[in-house]
Write an enzyme that holds these catalytic residues in place. Sequence first.
Site, short mmCIF file in Angstrom:
data_model
loop_
_atom_site.label_atom_id
_atom_site.label_comp_id
_atom_site.label_asym_id
_atom_site.label_seq_id
_atom_site.Cartn_x
_atom_site.Cartn_y
_atom_site.Cartn_z
N ASP A 1 62.49 89.23 -16.38
CA ASP A 1 61.77 88.24 -15.58
C ASP A 1 61.07 87.23 -16.46
O ASP A 1 61.03 87.36 -17.67
CB ASP A 1 60.72 88.94 -14.73
CG ASP A 1 61.34 89.59 -13.51
OD1 ASP A 1 62.49 89.26 -13.19
OD2 ASP A 1 60.67 90.44 -12.90
N LYS B 1 62.49 83.47 -11.74
CA LYS B 1 62.50 82.15 -11.08
C LYS B 1 62.36 81.08 -12.14
O LYS B 1 61.77 81.27 -13.19
CB LYS B 1 61.30 82.05 -10.14
CG LYS B 1 61.37 83.01 -9.00
CD LYS B 1 60.36 82.59 -7.92
CE LYS B 1 60.25 83.65 -6.86
NZ LYS B 1 59.25 84.69 -7.19
N MET C 1 48.64 87.04 -7.33
CA MET C 1 49.29 85.89 -6.66
C MET C 1 48.31 85.20 -5.73
O MET C 1 48.68 84.75 -4.65
CB MET C 1 50.52 86.36 -5.87
CG MET C 1 51.54 87.05 -6.74
SD MET C 1 52.79 87.96 -5.80
CE MET C 1 51.92 89.47 -5.39
N1 SAH Z 1 54.07 93.59 -11.75
C1 SAH Z 1 53.05 92.68 -12.21
C2 SAH Z 1 52.59 91.74 -11.11
C3 SAH Z 1 53.63 90.78 -10.66
S1 SAH Z 1 53.06 89.72 -9.40
C4 SAH Z 1 51.87 93.49 -12.77
O1 SAH Z 1 51.85 94.71 -12.62
O2 SAH Z 1 51.00 92.92 -13.41
C5 SAH Z 1 52.60 88.30 -10.33
C6 SAH Z 1 51.09 88.13 -10.30
O3 SAH Z 1 50.51 89.01 -11.24
C7 SAH Z 1 50.63 86.78 -10.72
O4 SAH Z 1 50.65 85.88 -9.63
C8 SAH Z 1 49.22 87.05 -11.15
O5 SAH Z 1 48.35 87.17 -10.07
C9 SAH Z 1 49.36 88.42 -11.77
N2 SAH Z 1 49.54 88.34 -13.22
C10 SAH Z 1 50.59 88.74 -13.94
N3 SAH Z 1 50.38 88.55 -15.26
C11 SAH Z 1 49.15 88.01 -15.36
C12 SAH Z 1 48.35 87.61 -16.45
N4 SAH Z 1 48.79 87.69 -17.70
N5 SAH Z 1 47.11 87.10 -16.19
C13 SAH Z 1 46.65 87.00 -14.93
N6 SAH Z 1 47.37 87.38 -13.87
C14 SAH Z 1 48.60 87.88 -14.07
#
Ligand code: SAH
Length: 505
Positions: free
Chosen positions: A38, A60, A175
């Site tokens: 991803d 995406k 998100m």
């Molecule tokens: N599976 C991922 C989440 C995917 S959904 C996890 O466990 O972290 C994607 C969302 O994750 C983003 O919209 C944001 O809200 C959050 N996110 C992912 N990486 C991030 C980061 N480095 N800093 C802040 N938010 C993050």
Amino acid sequence: MGSRAGVVYLVGAGPGDPGLMTARSLDLIASADVVYYDRLIPPGALAGAREEAELIYVGKQPGVPSLPQEEIGERLIEGAQAGRSVVRLKGGDPFVFGRGGEEGEALREAGVEFEVVPGVTAGVAATAYAGIPVTHRDDASAVAFVTGHEDPTKTETALDWEALAAFPGTLVFYMGVRRLAENAAALIAAGRDPEQPAAAVEKGTMAAQRTVSATLGTIAEAVEREAVGAPALIVVGPVAARRERLAWLERRPLHGRVVVVTRARAQASGFAATLRELGAGVVELPAIRIESRIDSAEVREAAAAIAEYSLVCLTSPNGVRLLFEALGAAGSDARALAGATVAAIGPGTARALAEHGIVADVVPERFVAEALVESLAAVEVEGRQVLIARAAEARDVLPKALRERGAEVDVVPLYETVPEQPGADAVEAAQGADYVTFTSSSTVTNLTEALGDRFPGSARIVSIGPVTSEAVRAAGLVVDVEAERHDVEGLLAALLADARVQPQQ
Ligand code: SAH
């Protein structure tokens, strides 16, 4: 342990800092036949993959239709059924807003074996890096991970705002930026205190991490004003205020600064790692590459006859490394230098010699050929055989001075520095950088030629010493900072001193 054929691995890659990838994830990436990955995976996450592995991006991309979820599932199944080991690599944790559950079910239905490798999820990592403990003895006995972006096609809206408002603990929204205003209003309407501390953590755990603090009532406005972009998390609860005492990443001396490293890749890694430890975002833009010449007749002869030289001068750590490789190829070793006076141009070169058990007899304080000439004034060279082992394109200061004093000098080029064409991604990442560091005149010349008007004009230029600075000026640029000590440590010290007084851009 490695991966097995016919198995699909649903692997979390963590929140962005490469150091937060698990040992198991690295192990699987290193052994997989194919990796579907991803967008939100750490930089360099795939660096350890096998040469023959297929690396397929399925995230995406703006303006490009992304692969539908079912199709990703089908590809995973096909890969496993074809007897390959398949890694499905996702940001954070695969089972936390990562659709890993759906993929696992599809695999089970198709009779494909799978393994789930948890990752460090952004909800705990980005918060921790921002100095926000999601639970706290005094402030929060529970934490909820909430999606701020509920699937609009769902028939019943799944978020129960009353229950969330009443939740006795910290709320962490993933998100959550796009609908932040609506969500914050819904929480307040359902009874959550608008005065409660809140924070947005953008690009958590990455060099560019940024945190915006506010209250539930003002967070939407603050996020809009500060133009917080994806990926970002929203934290609501008293723990968000703990940042005032617990923030640590943002306190690092180079936090928020982007530094371009132009050294050859082989030498850059230590310097780049130190810069990262100090909080900088590092862009590696190698302008030169080191090409060994130890197979040349000249080097082979010198290596075979090394014991005949009574003075051996080395002018770089690379030179030391290659001289010993050449000695090894000639069936010889450090003992061949037993009778010689050994001179090193600077402390880095002396350190490299020490790694081979040789304590340099002469090491000038300053890291330029002139200084070595001065330091050698005390050494009798008249009529002696001198070996200068160095780069092909070095200046002639040292051999000339020694010949004038009656020495018989052999200059043997151990390597050549050749221009390296910087990659488009790195050039892009360098735009808007705060600093460009130069450690030799050849990097200046090659980089400025290679970049042309793509040279990051915003950056302050940091030079390792006068010879490099001269090349910077010759390229029509201004030297903003020149190191007092002409080695990498000196360069770093000069950069740090400058960053202390230069406001963040
Ligand atoms: N599976 C991922 C989440 C995917 S959904 C996890 O466990 O972290 C994607 C969302 O994750 C983003 O919209 C944001 O809200 C959050 N996110 C992912 N990486 C991030 C980061 N480095 N800093 C802040 N938010 C993050």
